[in-house]
Design a protein around this motif. Structure first.
Motif, short mmCIF file in Angstrom:
data_model
loop_
_atom_site.label_atom_id
_atom_site.label_comp_id
_atom_site.label_asym_id
_atom_site.label_seq_id
_atom_site.Cartn_x
_atom_site.Cartn_y
_atom_site.Cartn_z
N UNK A 148 0.85 -1.19 0.00
CA UNK A 148 0.00 0.00 0.00
C UNK A 148 0.88 1.24 0.00
N UNK A 149 0.64 2.14 -0.94
CA UNK A 149 1.35 3.41 -0.99
C UNK A 149 0.39 4.51 -0.56
N UNK A 150 0.72 5.17 0.54
CA UNK A 150 -0.10 6.25 1.07
C UNK A 150 0.27 7.56 0.38
N UNK A 151 -0.69 8.42 0.09
CA UNK A 151 -0.35 9.74 -0.43
C UNK A 151 0.35 10.56 0.64
N UNK A 152 1.21 11.46 0.21
CA UNK A 152 1.97 12.25 1.18
C UNK A 152 1.05 13.07 2.07
N UNK A 153 -0.14 13.40 1.56
CA UNK A 153 -1.08 14.16 2.38
C UNK A 153 -1.54 13.37 3.60
N UNK A 154 -1.39 12.05 3.56
CA UNK A 154 -1.81 11.20 4.69
C UNK A 154 -0.60 10.57 5.37
N UNK A 155 0.52 11.21 5.28
CA UNK A 155 1.73 10.67 5.89
C UNK A 155 1.58 10.51 7.40
N UNK A 156 0.86 11.42 8.04
CA UNK A 156 0.74 11.39 9.50
C UNK A 156 0.22 10.04 9.99
N UNK A 157 -0.85 9.55 9.39
CA UNK A 157 -1.40 8.28 9.81
C UNK A 157 -0.47 7.12 9.54
#
Length: 332
Positions: A188-197
């Motif tokens: 799974x690759x998370x978008x950088x906008x959701x890096x916090x989670x």
């Protein structure tokens, strides 16, 4: 990618910006072009007549000041994967094509990161210190199988890291510009906008992102607060991805368990830096990708592209100057 038209009038003029250790094995380049080696002090004089610039000294900051007002060489190649030191406004706005040395460091850096993960899990840095002090102190260590690693940066280096850690038994995810599921290398690759989670779920956070205005200082106090107290941070990307003062405080306060740093805001790392003395920190001198023969491989990458330039074929590893790295549509 369209070929870069070679300059008319015979072999191109290539300027090599050398550092403390000049490149060897340049005979093949000298058969294709007129090659001139210069240091930082001779760069401004040499650039106006250059068709090609080979930035061998990839740590230099001299290029921006030396860049000709009428525009620089047609093509600039750098002997590193990162190109942040080349992204000054005049070069970005101009027609100069920039290429990098993508592909040379991927597997060596991935091996280095796996070594660091193992060193943390098995507490090897403490064992070495205790051995030096002749102290026998039994401890329990950790498994890496099933541990969760977040690789920030989905370029070739990040992908090589993902493959290596997955093969060792870690559960790997990524963070990048574009979200996706079932990525072959990073899951799974998370978008950088959701890096916090994504940070909050990781046991190991590995920074392999390019340095851009968007990523500079991305690991700051707020990001470190979101990491687990048992998590370790590994940075093999660029030093300025991390707010160093915030990291020092987080390590001292026990907000994260440790860090392994191969790159720093200032290099060499000053002797006064508190990072040297923190027991939960591994400091290495920007060497994670430097295996035996790496300099020869960097020269071969440049010579291959120079041959392409002279023969009118498309160059490899062309950097998207708006993004600050090679676009995902390129291979090799």
């Amino acid at each position: 990618m369209e070929p870069v038209p070679p300059a008319p009038g015979g072999p191109p003029d290539v300027v090599v910006l050398t550092g403390d250790v000049p490149p060897s094995g340049m005979a093949a380049a000298e058969r294709l072009a007129r090659v001139r080696h210069v240091g930082e002090s001779g760069l401004a004089e040499a650039l106006p007549d250059a068709d090609v610039l080979f930035v061998w000294d990839f740590l230099t900051d001299a290029l921006a000041d030396a860049w000709p007002s009428r525009g620089g060489p047609r093509w600039v190649h750098i002997a590193s994967a990162g190109v942040d030191r080349l992204m000054f406004p005049e070069l970005v706005r101009g027609d100069t094509v920039v290429t990098n040395s993508r592909g040379v460091f991927d597997e060596p850096i991935a091996e280095y990161v796996l070594g660091l993960v193992l060193a943390f899990a098995k507490d090897l840095h403490t064992t070495i210190r205790l051995q030096g002090a002749r102290r026998w102190r039994h401890r329990e260590t950790e498994r890496i199988t099933g541990a969760r690693a977040l690789v920030v940066g989905t370029g070739p280096i990040g992908r090589a890291i993902g493959r290596r850690l997955t093969a060792a038994g870690l559960e790997v995810s990524g963070a990048g510009r574009t979200a996706r599921d079932a990525d072959p290398d990073l899951g799974t690759v998370h978008p950088m906008e959701r890096l916090d989670g994504a940070l909050a779920a990781a046991d190991y956070v590995v920074l392999a992102a390019p340095l851009t205005p968007r990523t500079r200082g991305m690991i700051d106090a707020a990001a470190l607060d979101r990491m687990r107290p048992s998590a370790r941070l590994i940075n093999i990307g660029r030093g300025a991805l991390v707010a160093e003062a915030d990291l020092v405080k987080a390590l001292r306060d026990g907000r994260i368990a440790g860090a392994a740093l191969d790159v720093f805001e200032d290099e060499p790392l000053p002797e006064s830096s508190p990072l040297w003395d923190l027991p939960n920190v591994v400091v290495s001198p920007h060497m994670s990708g430097d295996v035996v023969g790496w300099r020869d491989e960097l020269v071969r990458v440049f010579v291959d592209n120079l041959d392409r330039y002279v023969s009118g074929r498309p160059l490899r590893n062309v950097v998207d100057k708006r993004l600050g790295y090679v676009g995902s549509d390129q291979r090799g």
